[in-house]
Design an enzyme around this catalytic site. Structure first.
Site, short mmCIF file in Angstrom:
data_model
loop_
_atom_site.label_atom_id
_atom_site.label_comp_id
_atom_site.label_asym_id
_atom_site.label_seq_id
_atom_site.Cartn_x
_atom_site.Cartn_y
_atom_site.Cartn_z
CG ASP A 45 -51.60 -38.50 1.66
OD1 ASP A 45 -51.43 -37.48 0.99
OD2 ASP A 45 -52.58 -38.69 2.39
CE1 TYR A 70 -56.52 -32.48 -0.18
CE2 TYR A 70 -55.34 -31.02 -1.65
CZ TYR A 70 -55.34 -32.07 -0.77
OH TYR A 70 -54.18 -32.71 -0.46
CE1 TYR A 130 -56.93 -33.77 3.27
CE2 TYR A 130 -58.55 -35.49 3.71
CZ TYR A 130 -57.53 -34.98 2.94
OH TYR A 130 -57.09 -35.66 1.83
CG HIS A 134 -50.56 -37.74 -3.93
ND1 HIS A 134 -49.62 -37.18 -3.08
CD2 HIS A 134 -51.57 -38.17 -3.11
CE1 HIS A 134 -50.04 -37.26 -1.84
NE2 HIS A 134 -51.20 -37.86 -1.81
#
Length: 311
Positions: free
Chosen positions: A104, A146, A229, A289
């Site tokens: 990730d 998201y 993010y 994932h």
């Protein structure tokens, strides 16, 4: 199982970072870098496998995550910090060269470290995120995507704040283990996309959830929302990048990230090969994932094969 793993803290660039470690450095050292909402625990299966094969396994909690210190609130979160943290850990432990395994957003500092410090890198294996020479662009995604929601200041904090930490981690694991990209409808927040009646993935136990929740009780979500993010637009920009070390990309074909703009093209079109001449890509047909937790034996076999191919 995880009881064999030892835990310590190391003062790294002004922060006490938590390290999970197991194994002796008979054949080399493997450093594991987690993503979100993960912490060191996500690598428990792989750490024990490489230790049993003769390697030393080190999995830090990234700065601001788990048992690691929080950076000051007024300090801007940067990807360069994550690369510098890895280098400082190696220097503090007197480790010259390592294999890096990233998942990730942890793939990004793994790729960057290998490009910046090829003399300290034996190889890099990453899951879920292909290499990109610059920031990802998600502007074509719907408003309820998201990442677009969570990069807004305070929006995720308000969404998460309606629930306890355990419920937040539970919901994210449910949503992120699906093959569909988490997208909220108008009037919905991301946490509304699953409730307590939604079952956990079969490979993720209540005990696993307890382990994650306990660590997020310590760290909270303030810094984890900054990295990744709210710093995605500040990803490192590489000019004509070329990996000098072997690169192994593993992707679950049911990973929702496959549907991100440009991701599948980057892997299947040969674009990554232009950056990594010594590249191998393996697809896990049913992999989601969290493929390293979903199919630990398969990922362990792939990882050990990669290590042995590059002695």
């Amino acid at each position: 199982m995880a009881q064999q793993i030892e835990h310590s803290h190391l003062l790294v660039r002004g922060l006490n970072l938590h390290l999970a470690q197991v194994g002796k450095d008979e054949l080399g050292t493997v450093v594991f870098l987690h993503g979100f909402p993960e912490i060191w625990y996500t690598w428990r299966h792989q750490m024990l496998a490489v230790a049993a094969a003769g390697y030393r396994a080190i999995a830090p909690d990234s700065r601001g995550y788990g048992l690691s210190d929080q950076p000051p609130e007024d300090v801007e979160a940067t990807w360069e910090d994550l690369v510098a943290d890895v280098l400082a850990i190696l220097d503090a432990l007197s480790i010259q060269k390592v294999f890096l395994v990233g998942k990730d957003y942890g793939a990004m500092p793994a790729y960057d470290f290998a490009l910046r410090h090829p003399d300290r890198t034996r190889g890099v294996m990453c899951m879920g995120i292909p290499f990109s020479p610059g920031p990802f662009n998600f502007d074509t995604m719907p408003e309820g995507f998201y990442i677009l929601r969570w990069r807004e200041p305070d929006r995720a904090e308000a969404d998460f704040g309606r629930h306890d930490v355990r419920r937040v981690v539970r919901t994210i694991y449910i949503l992120f283990s699906r093959s569909d990209v988490p997208i909220a409808e108008e009037g919905q927040e991301i946490m509304d996309l699953a409730d307590l009646s939604t079952p956990l993935p079969p490979w993720f136990t209540e005990e696993d959830l307890d382990a994650y929740a306990a660590l997020y009780e310590k760290s909270g979500f303030r810094y984890p929302l900054q990295i990744p993010y709210r710093a995605l637009h500040r990803m490192t920009k590489h000019v004509d990048p070329k990996f000098q070390v072997p690169v192994f990309m593993v992707m679950g074909e049911k990973d929702y990230c496959f549907k991100f703009p440009g991701f599948e093209t980057a892997m299947r079109s040969g674009v990554m090969k232009t950056f990594a001449p010594d590249l191998k890509i393996t697809y896990i047909p049913e992999g989601c994932h969290f493929v390293q937790e979903q199919f630990p034996d398969q990922i362990n076999d792939l990882l050990l094969g990669f290590l042995k191919d590059h002695p």
